[in-house]
Design a protein around this motif. Structure first.
Motif, PDB file in Angstrom:
ATOM      1  N   ASN A 319       0.825  -1.200   0.000  1.00 42.39           N
ATOM      2  CA  ASN A 319       0.000   0.000   0.000  1.00 42.39           C
ATOM      3  C   ASN A 319       0.860   1.251   0.000  1.00 42.39           C
ATOM      4  OD1 ASN A 319       0.360   1.181   2.801  1.00 42.39           O
ATOM      5  ND2 ASN A 319      -0.289  -0.899   3.349  1.00 42.39           N
ATOM      6  N   VAL A 320       0.242   2.357  -0.342  1.00 45.89           N
ATOM      7  CA  VAL A 320       0.932   3.644  -0.325  1.00 45.89           C
ATOM      8  C   VAL A 320       0.147   4.620   0.541  1.00 45.89           C
ATOM      9  CG1 VAL A 320       2.052   3.415  -2.576  1.00 45.89           C
ATOM     10  CG2 VAL A 320      -0.230   4.427  -2.433  1.00 45.89           C
ATOM     11  N   SER A 321       0.876   5.555   1.117  1.00 42.16           N
ATOM     12  CA  SER A 321       0.249   6.612   1.909  1.00 42.16           C
ATOM     13  C   SER A 321       1.019   7.897   1.655  1.00 42.16           C
ATOM     14  CB  SER A 321       0.264   6.256   3.397  1.00 42.16           C
ATOM     15  OG  SER A 321       1.599   6.103   3.864  1.00 42.16           O
ATOM     16  N   LEU A 322       0.409   9.015   2.021  1.00 39.29           N
ATOM     17  CA  LEU A 322       1.071  10.306   1.890  1.00 39.29           C
ATOM     18  C   LEU A 322       1.634  10.702   3.245  1.00 39.29           C
ATOM     19  CD1 LEU A 322      -1.517  12.301  -0.273  1.00 39.29           C
ATOM     20  CD2 LEU A 322       0.420  10.923  -1.043  1.00 39.29           C
ATOM     21  N   GLU A 323       2.904  11.075   3.269  1.00 38.78           N
ATOM     22  CA  GLU A 323       3.509  11.499   4.525  1.00 38.78           C
ATOM     23  C   GLU A 323       2.986  12.892   4.883  1.00 38.78           C
ATOM     24  OE1 GLU A 323       7.738  10.568   6.092  1.00 38.78           O
ATOM     25  OE2 GLU A 323       7.863  12.489   5.041  1.00 38.78           O
ATOM     26  N   ASN A 324       2.320  12.988   6.019  1.00 29.96           N
ATOM     27  CA  ASN A 324       1.733  14.250   6.485  1.00 29.96           C
ATOM     28  C   ASN A 324       0.776  14.849   5.460  1.00 29.96           C
ATOM     29  OD1 ASN A 324       3.332  14.157   8.869  1.00 29.96           O
ATOM     30  ND2 ASN A 324       5.061  15.061   7.754  1.00 29.96           N
ATOM     31  N   GLY A 325       0.131  13.969   4.697  1.00 29.10           N
ATOM     32  CA  GLY A 325      -0.831  14.428   3.701  1.00 29.10           C
ATOM     33  C   GLY A 325      -0.216  15.147   2.520  1.00 29.10           C
ATOM     34  N   ASN A 326       1.101  15.061   2.356  1.00 29.18           N
ATOM     35  CA  ASN A 326       1.809  15.767   1.293  1.00 29.18           C
ATOM     36  C   ASN A 326       1.864  14.910   0.038  1.00 29.18           C
ATOM     37  OD1 ASN A 326       3.565  17.196  -0.339  1.00 29.18           O
ATOM     38  ND2 ASN A 326       5.075  17.573   1.277  1.00 29.18           N
ATOM     39  N   PRO A 327       1.208  15.314  -1.056  1.00 30.45           N
ATOM     40  CA  PRO A 327       1.217  14.494  -2.277  1.00 30.45           C
ATOM     41  C   PRO A 327       2.582  14.394  -2.946  1.00 30.45           C
ATOM     42  CG  PRO A 327       0.189  16.622  -2.704  1.00 30.45           C
ATOM     43  CD  PRO A 327       0.407  16.541  -1.225  1.00 30.45           C
ATOM     44  N   PHE A 328       3.568  15.157  -2.463  1.00 28.86           N
ATOM     45  CA  PHE A 328       4.911  15.100  -3.016  1.00 28.86           C
ATOM     46  C   PHE A 328       5.813  14.123  -2.258  1.00 28.86           C
ATOM     47  CE2 PHE A 328       3.146  18.955  -4.632  1.00 28.86           C
ATOM     48  CZ  PHE A 328       3.708  19.134  -5.877  1.00 28.86           C
ATOM     49  N   THR A 329       5.299  13.537  -1.185  1.00 28.39           N
ATOM     50  CA  THR A 329       6.067  12.550  -0.419  1.00 28.39           C
ATOM     51  C   THR A 329       5.192  11.335  -0.156  1.00 28.39           C
ATOM     52  OG1 THR A 329       7.256  14.362   0.676  1.00 28.39           O
ATOM     53  CG2 THR A 329       7.497  12.161   1.609  1.00 28.39           C
ATOM     54  N   TRP A 330       5.480  10.260  -0.879  1.00 29.27           N
ATOM     55  CA  TRP A 330       4.731   9.022  -0.734  1.00 29.27           C
ATOM     56  C   TRP A 330       5.539   8.020   0.084  1.00 29.27           C
ATOM     57  CZ3 TRP A 330       1.820   7.192  -5.728  1.00 29.27           C
ATOM     58  CH2 TRP A 330       1.144   8.277  -6.304  1.00 29.27           C
ATOM     59  N   VAL A 331       4.828   7.166   0.797  1.00 33.60           N
ATOM     60  CA  VAL A 331       5.469   6.057   1.506  1.00 33.60           C
ATOM     61  C   VAL A 331       4.853   4.760   0.994  1.00 33.60           C
ATOM     62  CG1 VAL A 331       5.873   4.928   3.720  1.00 33.60           C
ATOM     63  CG2 VAL A 331       5.955   7.431   3.565  1.00 33.60           C
ATOM     64  N   LEU A 332       5.685   3.950   0.346  1.00 33.26           N
ATOM     65  CA  LEU A 332       5.246   2.647  -0.154  1.00 33.26           C
ATOM     66  C   LEU A 332       5.621   1.593   0.873  1.00 33.26           C
ATOM     67  CD1 LEU A 332       4.324   0.602  -2.363  1.00 33.26           C
ATOM     68  CD2 LEU A 332       6.649   0.748  -3.302  1.00 33.26           C
ATOM     69  N   THR A 333       4.627   0.858   1.343  1.00 30.26           N
ATOM     70  CA  THR A 333       4.875  -0.250   2.274  1.00 30.26           C
ATOM     71  C   THR A 333       4.811  -1.550   1.482  1.00 30.26           C
ATOM     72  OG1 THR A 333       3.861   0.981   4.089  1.00 30.26           O
ATOM     73  CG2 THR A 333       4.168  -1.386   4.400  1.00 30.26           C
ATOM     74  N   TYR A 334       5.952  -2.225   1.440  1.00 31.87           N
ATOM     75  CA  TYR A 334       6.065  -3.463   0.677  1.00 31.87           C
ATOM     76  C   TYR A 334       5.969  -4.655   1.621  1.00 31.87           C
ATOM     77  CZ  TYR A 334       8.351  -7.301  -1.832  1.00 31.87           C
ATOM     78  OH  TYR A 334       8.647  -8.516  -2.386  1.00 31.87           O
ATOM     79  N   PHE A 335       5.046  -5.565   1.317  1.00 36.27           N
ATOM     80  CA  PHE A 335       4.889  -6.797   2.101  1.00 36.27           C
ATOM     81  C   PHE A 335       5.522  -7.943   1.319  1.00 36.27           C
ATOM     82  CE2 PHE A 335       1.637  -4.042   3.731  1.00 36.27           C
ATOM     83  CZ  PHE A 335       1.577  -4.336   5.081  1.00 36.27           C
ATOM     84  N   GLY A 336       6.453  -8.671   1.952  1.00 34.14           N
ATOM     85  CA  GLY A 336       7.155  -9.754   1.276  1.00 34.14           C
ATOM     86  C   GLY A 336       6.255 -10.891   0.861  1.00 34.14           C
ATOM     87  N   ARG A 337       6.487 -11.379  -0.326  1.00 37.52           N
ATOM     88  CA  ARG A 337       5.683 -12.496  -0.843  1.00 37.52           C
ATOM     89  C   ARG A 337       6.045 -13.792  -0.123  1.00 37.52           C
ATOM     90  NH1 ARG A 337       2.964 -11.282  -5.465  1.00 37.52           N
ATOM     91  NH2 ARG A 337       3.569  -9.338  -6.509  1.00 37.52           N
ATOM     92  N   PRO A 338       5.034 -14.622   0.180  1.00 34.56           N
ATOM     93  CA  PRO A 338       5.293 -15.921   0.822  1.00 34.56           C
ATOM     94  C   PRO A 338       6.175 -16.801  -0.062  1.00 34.56           C
ATOM     95  CG  PRO A 338       2.965 -15.347   0.947  1.00 34.56           C
ATOM     96  CD  PRO A 338       3.592 -14.372   0.009  1.00 34.56           C
ATOM     97  N   MET A 339       6.956 -17.647   0.571  1.00 32.11           N
ATOM     98  CA  MET A 339       7.807 -18.622  -0.104  1.00 32.11           C
ATOM     99  C   MET A 339       8.895 -17.962  -0.948  1.00 32.11           C
ATOM    100  SD  MET A 339       6.347 -21.226   1.143  1.00 32.11           S
ATOM    101  CE  MET A 339       7.195 -22.553   0.292  1.00 32.11           C
TER     102      MET A 339
END
Length: 449
Positions: A319-339
């Motif tokens: 998923n992605v989120s905006l840091e402090n609601g700033n559309p110029f700074t995104w945070v991508l959270t990567y979840f590792g694939r099983p196996m």
């Protein structure tokens, strides 16, 4: 339209759509006669990861003027204008006075053919940047042996490597960032700003199409630059003068100077600091742009909503989120694939956008420490979105994930950003790759703690 114009327009388009990470081309608007190209020095040569520019206009660093009047039936006239106002000769076949000796100008079977083109020109120039440029000089092609000859070859390569770092990398980035050799910010209109271009042919150059790519590639190759300085400083004495080669002349058609690796290291670190500060400044500028509802801020907000929807419909809970609601700074959270080696991993990746996006491309950095051959020690990831989708942020997200997860990538020396991980991954020994995967897995496990 003139056939030569149609031909070069097509070649420019093909090169811009290509995936060669060592070449880039650009022209001002639709003026294809104003062609510029960037050649990145090949790996394991004295020119390694240097930024050499070729152009139809007299510009700075290694420049080339190409006449397309009778192109492609006749070979373009190629002239190189080297650094330091023509005082530095970077290669036996690239003279300080601008002359370039390319392969098609010589013996039978090497003549120019209309089947060749702009890419042939660039690759021919790049081929001159060999591991042993001393042997490019006519009459010195064949090894002569002897300790004196060996010393000359090494001395020539050493000074080219030093000047590649100093002139094609450090001076260029300092000029782009508008900082002095001491790392201090300077004003464009100040006298000091003029002085900062001491090694540049022109001070005011409005068309600088490679500014962004050079900044991003500097971040890729930063560790390699530091390693080159470490190795180079161990081979020469402090302030040792450059040796003059048999085919050079002091003060004319040569490469004069002395080694000063401590100064290069200090300046490299200042550039890295300035680039990091510039990236952070994008967030502040972005908030101002958001308040003013600029076109870029509206575009980023819209693309953010699209990416969120696309990831929700995917097979993994990234998923992605905006840091402090700033559309110029995104945070991508990567979840590792099983196996996989990323199983149960949780990686935080920051994506910083410039107010000048897509002219300036995103700078992506792993905030979660990870041992990966495409992730630099500072977290900068080496990835490449599709050339025709650089304005599409989902294309960037997909390219980041693909670079991270690819198990059997093809070896590409242009993507060396983590020296230790790269050495283990590509050393050709089974135990080396096992150790690489063990360290990667350990770093992924640490990400959950």
């Amino acid at each position: 339209m003139d056939q030569s114009i149609l031909r070069i327009s097509k070649e420019l388009s093909e090169l811009q759509k290509g995936s060669d990470l060592s070449l880039a081309v650009a022209c001002r608007d639709i003026d294809v006669r104003n062609v510029k190209a960037l050649i990145i020095g090949p790996h394991e040569t004295p020119y390694e990861f240097g930024f050499f520019e070729v152009s139809v206009l007299v510009n700075y660093y290694s420049l080339t003027i190409i006449s397309f009047a009778e192109y492609p039936s006749k070979a373009p006239h190629v002239t190189c204008v080297t650094t330091n106002n023509g005082r530095t000769r970077f290669n036996p076949n690239i003279y300080a006075n601008g002359k370039v000796c390319l392969t098609w100008r010589g013996e039978s079977g090497e003549q120019w053919s209309s089947a060749q083109g702009l890419e042939s020109i660039l690759l021919s120039i790049q081929s001159l940047m060999s591991a042993n440029p001393y042997e490019n000089e006519p009459g010195f092609e064949k090894p002569r042996g002897g300790d004196d000859e060996i010393r000359k070859k090494k001395a020539y390569a050493q000074k080219i490597h030093h000047e590649t770092l100093r002139l094609s990398v450090i001076n260029r980035l300092e000029n782009y960032l508008k900082i002095t050799a001491d790392g201090k910010k300077i004003k464009e209109s100040s006298e000091r700003d003029q002085e900062s271009y001491d090694d540049v042919e022109e001070v005011n150059i409005p068309f600088e199409p490679f500014k962004d790519i050079c900044k991003r590639r500097f971040l890729w190759y930063y560790e390699s630059y530091l390693e080159a300085i470490k190795k180079g400083s161990g081979l020469v004495k402090p302030n040792q003068g450059f040796a003059t080669m048999p085919f050079e002349s002091r003060g004319h058609n040569g490469m004069d100077g002395s080694f000063d690796y401590p100064d290069l290291e200090r300046r490299l670190k200042n550039i890295k600091k300035a680039l990091d500060e510039e990236t952070e400044s994008w967030a502040r500028e972005g908030l101002e742009n958001t308040a003013e509802e600029t076109t870029v801020s509206v575009n980023l907000k819209h693309q953010f909503e699209q990416v969120v929807g696309t990831l929700k419909g995917g097979d993994m809970p990234h998923n992605v989120s905006l840091e402090n609601g700033n559309p110029f700074t995104w945070v991508l959270t990567y979840f590792g694939r099983p196996m996989t080696h990323f199983d149960s991993g949780l990686l935080r990746i920051r994506i910083n956008f410039s107010p000048r996006f897509p002219e300036e491309q995103p700078r992506v950095k792993f905030e979660t420490r990870i041992f990966h051959h495409l992730v630099a020690p500072d977290g900068t990831i080496c990835y490449s979105p599709k050339p025709n989708k650089k304005e599409d942020i989902m294309s960037h997200v997909e390219a980041i994930i693909a670079a991270l997860e690819e198990d059997e990538p093809a070896y590409d020396p242009r993507k060396i950003v983590n020296l230790e991980a790269n050495k283990l991954f590509w050393n050709g020994e089974k135990d080396g790759k096992k150790l690489y995967h063990r360290r990667l897995r350990r770093s992924v496990q640490d990400s959950t703690e």
